[in-house]
Design a protein around this motif. Structure first.
Motif, PDB file in Angstrom:
ATOM      1  N   LYS A   1       8.991   4.977  -3.055  1.00  0.00           N
ATOM      2  CA  LYS A   1       9.854   5.797  -3.898  1.00  0.00           C
ATOM      3  C   LYS A   1      11.008   6.304  -3.033  1.00  0.00           C
ATOM      4  O   LYS A   1      10.804   6.885  -1.969  1.00  0.00           O
ATOM      5  CB  LYS A   1       9.076   6.966  -4.491  1.00  0.00           C
ATOM      6  CG  LYS A   1       7.952   6.513  -5.444  1.00  0.00           C
ATOM      7  CD  LYS A   1       7.355   7.703  -6.173  1.00  0.00           C
ATOM      8  CE  LYS A   1       8.381   8.306  -7.107  1.00  0.00           C
ATOM      9  NZ  LYS A   1       7.827   9.477  -7.872  1.00  0.00           N
ATOM     10  N   VAL A   2      12.220   6.067  -3.534  1.00  0.00           N
ATOM     11  CA  VAL A   2      13.420   6.383  -2.766  1.00  0.00           C
ATOM     12  C   VAL A   2      14.323   7.264  -3.609  1.00  0.00           C
ATOM     13  O   VAL A   2      14.521   7.020  -4.805  1.00  0.00           O
ATOM     14  CB  VAL A   2      14.173   5.096  -2.362  1.00  0.00           C
ATOM     15  CG1 VAL A   2      15.414   5.436  -1.544  1.00  0.00           C
ATOM     16  CG2 VAL A   2      13.248   4.157  -1.593  1.00  0.00           C
ATOM     17  N   ALA A   3      14.863   8.323  -2.956  1.00  0.00           N
ATOM     18  CA  ALA A   3      15.835   9.205  -3.602  1.00  0.00           C
ATOM     19  C   ALA A   3      17.187   9.002  -2.904  1.00  0.00           C
ATOM     20  O   ALA A   3      17.290   9.140  -1.685  1.00  0.00           O
ATOM     21  CB  ALA A   3      15.402  10.650  -3.519  1.00  0.00           C
ATOM     22  N   LEU A   4      18.222   8.721  -3.709  1.00  0.00           N
ATOM     23  CA  LEU A   4      19.579   8.527  -3.190  1.00  0.00           C
ATOM     24  C   LEU A   4      20.438   9.692  -3.654  1.00  0.00           C
ATOM     25  O   LEU A   4      20.648   9.870  -4.860  1.00  0.00           O
ATOM     26  CB  LEU A   4      20.147   7.196  -3.680  1.00  0.00           C
ATOM     27  CG  LEU A   4      21.594   6.904  -3.292  1.00  0.00           C
ATOM     28  CD1 LEU A   4      21.750   6.858  -1.764  1.00  0.00           C
ATOM     29  CD2 LEU A   4      22.061   5.580  -3.898  1.00  0.00           C
ATOM     30  N   LEU A   5      20.938  10.478  -2.689  1.00  0.00           N
ATOM     31  CA  LEU A   5      21.698  11.681  -3.013  1.00  0.00           C
ATOM     32  C   LEU A   5      23.177  11.452  -2.718  1.00  0.00           C
ATOM     33  O   LEU A   5      23.532  11.002  -1.615  1.00  0.00           O
ATOM     34  CB  LEU A   5      21.213  12.881  -2.196  1.00  0.00           C
ATOM     35  CG  LEU A   5      19.888  13.538  -2.615  1.00  0.00           C
ATOM     36  CD1 LEU A   5      18.695  12.614  -2.293  1.00  0.00           C
ATOM     37  CD2 LEU A   5      19.711  14.876  -1.891  1.00  0.00           C
ATOM     38  N   ASP A   6      24.007  11.779  -3.682  1.00  0.00           N
ATOM     39  CA  ASP A   6      25.454  11.690  -3.473  1.00  0.00           C
ATOM     40  C   ASP A   6      25.952  13.081  -3.099  1.00  0.00           C
ATOM     41  O   ASP A   6      26.294  13.892  -3.960  1.00  0.00           O
ATOM     42  CB  ASP A   6      26.137  11.185  -4.746  1.00  0.00           C
ATOM     43  CG  ASP A   6      27.595  10.827  -4.486  1.00  0.00           C
ATOM     44  OD1 ASP A   6      28.081  11.121  -3.367  1.00  0.00           O
ATOM     45  OD2 ASP A   6      28.252  10.238  -5.366  1.00  0.00           O
ATOM     46  N   PHE A   7      25.993  13.356  -1.775  1.00  0.00           N
ATOM     47  CA  PHE A   7      26.440  14.660  -1.305  1.00  0.00           C
ATOM     48  C   PHE A   7      27.946  14.664  -0.962  1.00  0.00           C
ATOM     49  O   PHE A   7      28.421  15.595  -0.327  1.00  0.00           O
ATOM     50  CB  PHE A   7      25.640  15.070  -0.068  1.00  0.00           C
ATOM     51  CG  PHE A   7      24.647  16.151  -0.340  1.00  0.00           C
ATOM     52  CD1 PHE A   7      25.071  17.477  -0.365  1.00  0.00           C
ATOM     53  CD2 PHE A   7      23.313  15.862  -0.587  1.00  0.00           C
ATOM     54  CE1 PHE A   7      24.155  18.485  -0.613  1.00  0.00           C
ATOM     55  CE2 PHE A   7      22.394  16.868  -0.836  1.00  0.00           C
ATOM     56  CZ  PHE A   7      22.822  18.186  -0.858  1.00  0.00           C
ATOM     57  N   ASP A   8      28.636  13.618  -1.427  1.00  0.00           N
ATOM     58  CA  ASP A   8      30.080  13.589  -1.208  1.00  0.00           C
ATOM     59  C   ASP A   8      30.728  14.367  -2.349  1.00  0.00           C
ATOM     60  O   ASP A   8      31.143  13.794  -3.375  1.00  0.00           O
ATOM     61  CB  ASP A   8      30.590  12.143  -1.169  1.00  0.00           C
ATOM     62  CG  ASP A   8      32.024  12.056  -0.692  1.00  0.00           C
ATOM     63  OD1 ASP A   8      32.673  13.110  -0.606  1.00  0.00           O
ATOM     64  OD2 ASP A   8      32.501  10.931  -0.413  1.00  0.00           O
ATOM     65  N   LEU A   9      30.800  15.696  -2.180  1.00  0.00           N
ATOM     66  CA  LEU A   9      31.308  16.569  -3.242  1.00  0.00           C
ATOM     67  C   LEU A   9      32.836  16.571  -3.319  1.00  0.00           C
ATOM     68  O   LEU A   9      33.410  17.351  -4.082  1.00  0.00           O
ATOM     69  CB  LEU A   9      30.788  17.985  -3.013  1.00  0.00           C
ATOM     70  CG  LEU A   9      29.259  18.131  -2.917  1.00  0.00           C
ATOM     71  CD1 LEU A   9      28.857  19.599  -2.739  1.00  0.00           C
ATOM     72  CD2 LEU A   9      28.585  17.540  -4.131  1.00  0.00           C
ATOM     73  N   ASN A  10      33.464  15.708  -2.519  1.00  0.00           N
ATOM     74  CA  ASN A  10      34.926  15.605  -2.557  1.00  0.00           C
ATOM     75  C   ASN A  10      35.384  14.349  -3.281  1.00  0.00           C
ATOM     76  O   ASN A  10      36.326  14.391  -4.075  1.00  0.00           O
ATOM     77  CB  ASN A  10      35.485  15.591  -1.139  1.00  0.00           C
ATOM     78  CG  ASN A  10      35.231  16.892  -0.405  1.00  0.00           C
ATOM     79  OD1 ASN A  10      35.951  17.858  -0.582  1.00  0.00           O
ATOM     80  ND2 ASN A  10      34.176  16.912   0.436  1.00  0.00           N
ATOM     81  N   HIS A  11      34.701  13.226  -2.998  1.00  0.00           N
ATOM     82  CA  HIS A  11      35.110  11.961  -3.608  1.00  0.00           C
ATOM     83  C   HIS A  11      33.869  11.113  -3.867  1.00  0.00           C
ATOM     84  O   HIS A  11      33.578  10.161  -3.155  1.00  0.00           O
ATOM     85  CB  HIS A  11      36.090  11.227  -2.693  1.00  0.00           C
ATOM     86  CG  HIS A  11      36.653   9.984  -3.300  1.00  0.00           C
ATOM     87  ND1 HIS A  11      37.453  10.003  -4.414  1.00  0.00           N
ATOM     88  CD2 HIS A  11      36.533   8.679  -2.930  1.00  0.00           C
ATOM     89  CE1 HIS A  11      37.804   8.776  -4.719  1.00  0.00           C
ATOM     90  NE2 HIS A  11      37.248   7.948  -3.826  1.00  0.00           N
ATOM     91  N   PRO A  12      33.093  11.427  -4.875  1.00  0.00           N
ATOM     92  CA  PRO A  12      31.856  10.703  -5.155  1.00  0.00           C
ATOM     93  C   PRO A  12      32.151   9.302  -5.716  1.00  0.00           C
ATOM     94  O   PRO A  12      33.125   9.093  -6.436  1.00  0.00           O
ATOM     95  CB  PRO A  12      31.152  11.582  -6.182  1.00  0.00           C
ATOM     96  CG  PRO A  12      32.261  12.308  -6.860  1.00  0.00           C
ATOM     97  CD  PRO A  12      33.307  12.543  -5.840  1.00  0.00           C
ATOM     98  N   THR A  13      31.271   8.326  -5.366  1.00  0.00           N
ATOM     99  CA  THR A  13      31.433   6.954  -5.869  1.00  0.00           C
ATOM    100  C   THR A  13      30.122   6.323  -6.302  1.00  0.00           C
ATOM    101  O   THR A  13      30.124   5.223  -6.856  1.00  0.00           O
ATOM    102  CB  THR A  13      32.037   6.071  -4.769  1.00  0.00           C
ATOM    103  OG1 THR A  13      31.180   6.094  -3.629  1.00  0.00           O
ATOM    104  CG2 THR A  13      33.422   6.554  -4.365  1.00  0.00           C
ATOM    105  N   LEU A  14      28.972   6.981  -6.063  1.00  0.00           N
ATOM    106  CA  LEU A  14      27.689   6.351  -6.393  1.00  0.00           C
ATOM    107  C   LEU A  14      27.544   6.086  -7.898  1.00  0.00           C
ATOM    108  O   LEU A  14      26.936   5.076  -8.289  1.00  0.00           O
ATOM    109  CB  LEU A  14      26.532   7.226  -5.911  1.00  0.00           C
ATOM    110  CG  LEU A  14      26.290   7.267  -4.394  1.00  0.00           C
ATOM    111  CD1 LEU A  14      25.084   8.141  -4.086  1.00  0.00           C
ATOM    112  CD2 LEU A  14      26.070   5.871  -3.855  1.00  0.00           C
ATOM    113  N   HIS A  15      28.090   6.935  -8.737  1.00  0.00           N
ATOM    114  CA  HIS A  15      27.943   6.730 -10.185  1.00  0.00           C
ATOM    115  C   HIS A  15      28.662   5.447 -10.624  1.00  0.00           C
ATOM    116  O   HIS A  15      28.253   4.788 -11.590  1.00  0.00           O
ATOM    117  CB  HIS A  15      28.478   7.942 -10.961  1.00  0.00           C
ATOM    118  CG  HIS A  15      29.925   8.226 -10.724  1.00  0.00           C
ATOM    119  ND1 HIS A  15      30.383   8.773  -9.553  1.00  0.00           N
ATOM    120  CD2 HIS A  15      31.020   8.031 -11.527  1.00  0.00           C
ATOM    121  CE1 HIS A  15      31.700   8.911  -9.616  1.00  0.00           C
ATOM    122  NE2 HIS A  15      32.107   8.476 -10.809  1.00  0.00           N
TER     123      HIS A  15
END
Length: 770
Positions: free
Chosen positions: A598-612
């Motif tokens: 089980k893997v959790a991927l966190l997008d902590f780039d609160l300036n320029h997010p791209t994971l979505h």
């Protein structure tokens, strides 16, 4: 756990000792083009450059030192023998007079050429004709004068000229002589050149070398470089022939002059001897004088000996007078050099010989070079210096001989006073006999020297011997085809390497893994090739592509960072935006999820997010809302829709102050919460260059993946990685080399390869959206 590589540690995957060779391989078309151009250029050079052959001959020099002749009891030895050493003869062989004679003998001032391929080839033995110039010294040099032979005539610029006739041409009075051995069709084109003999002599002297076979021998090796092997052989053979002939002629000339001088003296002494004998006969007949007394004989013998000595002194004085007259004459070559026979002074004999040889040399040079030539002036100065020495020597000897004669005369007078008591008849008879003996002794001496001189003249030969006639090399010594080809290929390689080195050295961005190793002490644990597809997620259960295998390799390599059951948090960052950190984090997370973890991927780039964008998800509530206390952990966790084991935590609404929001303590609570239910936690954080969010999250993570992008990341940022880690304490850092271009001979060739770290070829076209 820090995996910074030390020199003593084994190399991490991606390193290779042959990176220089692999760095050059992408430029194989450039090197291929340079090699082709170099080979073509060298072939053109070989076709337009005439081949050069080397001819060699050997001659034995018999050394003869004049000092031995001077010490001899024979005064004529120094006159007929000259000093000869190997060093002197080496210079004489290539002296201008000898080479000039060879140029005239062989007609080397004219050359005939024929066009073959791209070069004009000299024709020597095979020339259709020979050009004879009436006065070579006055010819006007011409180059590449084209001619043909038609119906027994030479055609130049449309004008016909017959063979074997003196023709007045603009450049010289010359004659064309047909080569009967040459057979050619009418209309064949040839060309000829006329060159000043002085220039030809200078060219031959420059290309000829005279060296000793070894230090212990007197054998000289004479070599010559020339375009035609047969011409080189003829030149060397003629040089050695002219050299030997000139030595014989010089020796014979000196012997002839000596013989002529002796003949003149013999005629004079013979006449005097005949007169004395006639006088004696008449006196005896008139007076009837037949015998002398015993006492009278004793005195008379003493007087006779003294008179004989006086006669020898008088002869020597006569020789000295002739030598003085010869030295004082203005033109030393106008007469015959006087012999120093009877003078027991080897120094005087040598000086007379030296001044005669210097005058001969000066006159020879004056005829060919002119009155004011520096060498003529030098020889004249030497003559003028020797003359006073000879005159001073003559004065000294004359004074000495005069003193001796006076002493002998005094003694003779004493004897004569004793003889006064003898009958006048007997005294007169003794006087006549004494004169006869003196003249007879002189006559005998001159006859002996005449025979010796004649024998020397007749049996004279050269002191040198040709032991090996000229023989040319079978193949040209220049240019050497293999050397030219190898040199051109080697030069092309050096030029290509220099071009690549300059081009690569001018790049400011990271191109090679070796550059990363030289800029930072961190290990490169993985290389990710460029993504040529439009998909952001490049790994799946059925994918066996190269880039998918590389992410699997990265997944395996995580244990080097200490990631396992206890340490689950991996932070992914980079130096600047656009290096593919989100791409690496996304695919790494998918790769880990494919193992059933089980893997959790966190997008902590609160300036320029791209994971979505990469997972094709919509932004709803996310990490920002959680940090602000508006949502719980369960509210922000959502499935990735790609793998059931992968969950994604998006950023949500972007806050105005991301750094302060991350520092409120809830970020650590979130990771602690996730650590309970997930096996791996991948945190995508902003680049460390623009913002400091990564340094805030670093203390709560277990490892750091620092993404460096090929041909994109500036070297200066990689160089600062070690300093940033030291100041901000990033946990267990390692580098992922991303977007390495597929380059090489085929589409399936991966430029850097596992463990190579090099680029083979291709272009960079990864499509990443940060």
């Amino acid at each position: 756990m820090n995996i910074t590589r030390k020199p003593s540690e084994p190399r991490a995957p991606g390193e290779s000792k042959g990176h220089i060779i692999f760095r050059l391989l992408p430029y194989w078309p450039l090197f291929l083009g340079l090699f082709v151009i170099a080979i073509i250029g060298s072939l053109i050079y070989l076709n337009i450059t005439p081949p050069i052959y080397e001819s060699n001959a050997r001659i034995l020099i018999n050394e003869r030192k004049v000092d031995d002749a001077l010490k001899s009891s024979d005064p004529m030895a120094s006159t007929l023998n000259t000093k000869q050493t190997v060093d002197n003869e080496r210079e004489v062989i290539i002296s201008n007079p000898i080479v000039y004679k060879v140029v005239e003998d062989l007609g080397l001032y004219s050359s005939v050429f024929k066009k073959e391929r791209l070069a004009d080839v000299v024709m020597y033995k095979t020339a259709p004709l020979k050009i004879i110039v009436q006065n070579p010294n006055s010819l006007i040099p011409v180059k590449n004068t084209t001619f043909t032979i038609e119906k027994g005539n030479v055609v130049i610029d449309g004008k016909k000229y017959p063979f074997d006739r003196w023709l007045k041409m603009p450049y010289a009075d010359l004659m064309f002589r047909l080569n009967p051995a040459y057979k050619a069709a009418d209309g064949d084109k040839f060309s000829f050149t006329l060159t000043s003999p002085k220039k030809v002599v200078a060219s031959i002297v420059q290309n000829i070398k005279v060296t000793e076979a070894n230090k212990l021998s007197t054998i000289l090796n004479v070599s010559l470089l020339d375009q035609d092997k047969y011409r080189a052989e003829d030149i060397l053979n003629d040089i050695l022939h002219v050299y030997s002939s000139s030595a014989i002629e010089e020796h014979n000339l000196l012997a002839a002059n000596t013989q002529e001088f002796i003949n003149k003296r013999l005629m004079s002494v013979e006449k005097e001897l005949l007169d004395i004998e006639s006088k004696l006969q008449n006196y005896r007949s008139k007076t009837g004088a037949i015998d002398l007394g015993t006492q009278g004989k004793l005195y008379l013998e003493n007087v006779s000996v003294n008179d004989q000595k006086v006669g020898e002194i008088n002869m020597q004085l006569s020789v000295l007078n002739q030598v003085e007259s010869y030295v004082k004459s203005k033109d030393l070559t106008g007469g015959i050099v006087p012999s120093t026979a009877g003078i027991n002074d080897p120094g005087l004999s040598q000086m007379v010989k030296d001044i005669y040889e210097l005058q001969l040399t000066a006159e020879s040079l004056r005829k060919t070079t002119g009155e004011n030539n520096p060498m003529v002036v030098a020889y004249t100065d030497q003559i003028n210096k020797i003359k006073p020495q000879i005159l001073q020597n003559l004065r000294n000897q004359r004074n000495s001989l005069s003193a001796s004669r006076n002493n002998l005369s005094g003694t003779t007078n004493n004897y004569s006073s004793v003889l006064q008591s003898m009958p006048e008849t007997e005294r007169n008879l003794v006087d006549i006999n004494r004169q006869q003996q003196i003249k007879s002794g002189i006559y005998t001496f001159l006859l002996q020297k005449k025979e010796e001189t004649a024998l020397s003249y007749i049996t004279n030969g050269s002191d040198s011997k040709v032991i090996s006639k000229a023989e040319s090399s079978e193949f040209p010594v220049s240019p050497k085809r293999k050397m030219v080809l190898l040199a051109s290929i080697f030069g092309a390689g050096i030029l290509g390497i220099a071009f690549v080195s300059v081009k690569e050295g001018m790049r400011r961005n990271v191109m090679f893994q070796s550059e990363i190793k030289s800029l930072t002490s961190l290990s490169v644990i993985a290389e990710i090739s460029t993504n040529s597809s439009k998909n952001y997620i490049v790994i799946g259960s059925q994918q066996r592509t190269l880039i998918a295998e590389q992410f699997r390799s990265l997944r395996t390599t995580l244990h080097f960072l200490g990631i396992g059951k206890k340490n689950k948090r991996v932070m992914v960052t980079s130096a600047i935006a656009g290096e593919g950190k989100s791409f690496v984090a996304s695919n790494l997370a998918v790769t880990l999820a494919m193992t059933g973890k089980k893997v959790a991927l966190l997008d902590f780039d609160l300036n320029h997010p791209t994971l979505h964008h990469k997972f094709n998800l919509k932004q709803t509530i996310g990490i920002s809302e959680y940090l602000e206390g508006k949502a719980t952990e369960a509210d922000i966790i959502q499935p990735s829709l790609i793998n059931e084991n992968l969950s994604v935590l998006l950023t949500g609404k972007l806050p105005a102050d991301p750094a302060e929001l991350i520092m409120n303590g809830r970020a650590e609570q979130l990771l602690n919460y996730l650590e309970v239910d997930f096996d791996f936690i991948i945190v995508d954080v902003p680049p460390v260059g623009p913002v400091s969010d990564a340094y805030i999250l670093a203390p709560i993570c277990d490892a750091t993946l620092f993404v460096v992008r090929h041909a994109y990341t500036p070297k200066v940022f990689v160089e600062r990685i070690d300093e940033n880690i030291r100041l901000n304490n990033l946990p267990n850092p390692a580098i992922v080399f991303n977007a390495v271009a597929q380059r090489g001979f085929g589409k399936n060739n991966y430029g850097y390869g596992y463990g190579s770290g090099m680029v083979y070829g291709g272009t960079y076209d990864q499509k990443l959206i940060e």
